[in-house]
Scaffold this motif. Sequence first.
Motif, PDB file in Angstrom:
ATOM      1  N   LEU A 151       0.808  -1.209   0.000  1.00 14.07           N
ATOM      2  CA  LEU A 151       0.000   0.000   0.000  1.00 14.07           C
ATOM      3  C   LEU A 151       0.845   1.264   0.000  1.00 14.07           C
ATOM      4  O   LEU A 151       1.922   1.312   0.596  1.00 14.07           O
ATOM      5  CB  LEU A 151      -0.937  -0.009   1.215  1.00 14.07           C
ATOM      6  N   GLY A 152       0.337   2.284  -0.686  1.00 11.79           N
ATOM      7  CA  GLY A 152       1.025   3.568  -0.738  1.00 11.79           C
ATOM      8  C   GLY A 152       1.803   3.773  -2.019  1.00 11.79           C
ATOM      9  O   GLY A 152       1.783   2.940  -2.938  1.00 11.79           O
ATOM     10  N   LYS A 153       2.499   4.883  -2.082  1.00 15.96           N
ATOM     11  CA  LYS A 153       3.275   5.275  -3.255  1.00 15.96           C
ATOM     12  C   LYS A 153       4.722   4.832  -3.092  1.00 15.96           C
ATOM     13  O   LYS A 153       5.395   5.233  -2.136  1.00 15.96           O
ATOM     14  CB  LYS A 153       3.204   6.797  -3.424  1.00 15.96           C
ATOM     15  N   GLN A 154       5.192   3.989  -4.010  1.00  8.41           N
ATOM     16  CA  GLN A 154       6.559   3.493  -3.908  1.00  8.41           C
ATOM     17  C   GLN A 154       7.029   2.932  -5.246  1.00  8.41           C
ATOM     18  O   GLN A 154       6.256   2.779  -6.189  1.00  8.41           O
ATOM     19  CB  GLN A 154       6.688   2.451  -2.797  1.00  8.41           C
ATOM     20  N   ASP A 155       8.320   2.614  -5.285  1.00  8.03           N
ATOM     21  CA  ASP A 155       8.939   2.074  -6.488  1.00  8.03           C
ATOM     22  C   ASP A 155       8.729   0.560  -6.520  1.00  8.03           C
ATOM     23  O   ASP A 155       9.141  -0.157  -5.610  1.00  8.03           O
ATOM     24  CB  ASP A 155      10.441   2.399  -6.481  1.00  8.03           C
ATOM     25  N   PHE A 156       8.072   0.072  -7.581  1.00  7.64           N
ATOM     26  CA  PHE A 156       7.778  -1.352  -7.701  1.00  7.64           C
ATOM     27  C   PHE A 156       8.605  -2.012  -8.805  1.00  7.64           C
ATOM     28  O   PHE A 156       8.128  -2.926  -9.479  1.00  7.64           O
ATOM     29  CB  PHE A 156       6.284  -1.556  -7.960  1.00  7.64           C
TER      30      PHE A 156
END
Length: 253
Positions: A151-156
Amino acid sequence: MEKSRFFIEVAYFGKNYHGWQVQNNAISVQERLNDALAILLRVPTETIGAGRTDTGVHAKQLFVHFDADSTGILANPDRFLHALNGLLPHDIAVKSVLPVHQEAHARFDAVRRSYEYHLHFEKDPFIYAYSSFLRDIPDVEKMNKAAEFLLGKQDFSCFSKSNTQVFTNICTVSRAEWIWESEGKLVFHITADRFLRNMVRAVVGTLLEIGIKGKPISFMEEVIASQNRSMAGTSVPAQGLYLTEVAYPYPVK
């Protein structure tokens, strides 16, 4: 004559197609749709979809835009839908058509996309093409705790197919959870502003490393932090994956 822009809502069963996007040497959903529109509208017609799905992946909802003369058959939406569905194969259906403003864009305007991944645990020849079969039932509670790290904004980057041409691997995930549904089917639900190529299948494969193979819950956090695809689990089979919703900041139905 100036053309108008239209959105159409498409659903398809992906088994017989090499994904959504037109390819040089393989049959795609987009190719079939473009061909049918060209016959119906009597001019070559190019479509742009909200995103691409890979070979064998299904879509319950995908929005597509195209430009056409609004004074022809598109002046009668019911007639247009009936005629277009008559030209499309049985595994592709157009569900609605809507005129939109000229700058509306099916891909770039989408603010949210949702996918489901379906698992079943009893061998069944009638659903093998619609769901992925597992012999062992995973620890769902453990997988849901691990899914919270998504969850949330991150580098995948760790879940992205290599050598893809995207400007960023950052996504914002707002939902990630497993839910038991009817007839013993387990479904993973995930929603984000955007997805990387092969991302959902890699996420599910990583969660199954935790739910079946005994990796700790913290393994998900470690995989995301690594930004390394080789750290994540194997991508699960395509037939269990469905694009289920594409949302826009304006009405599209």
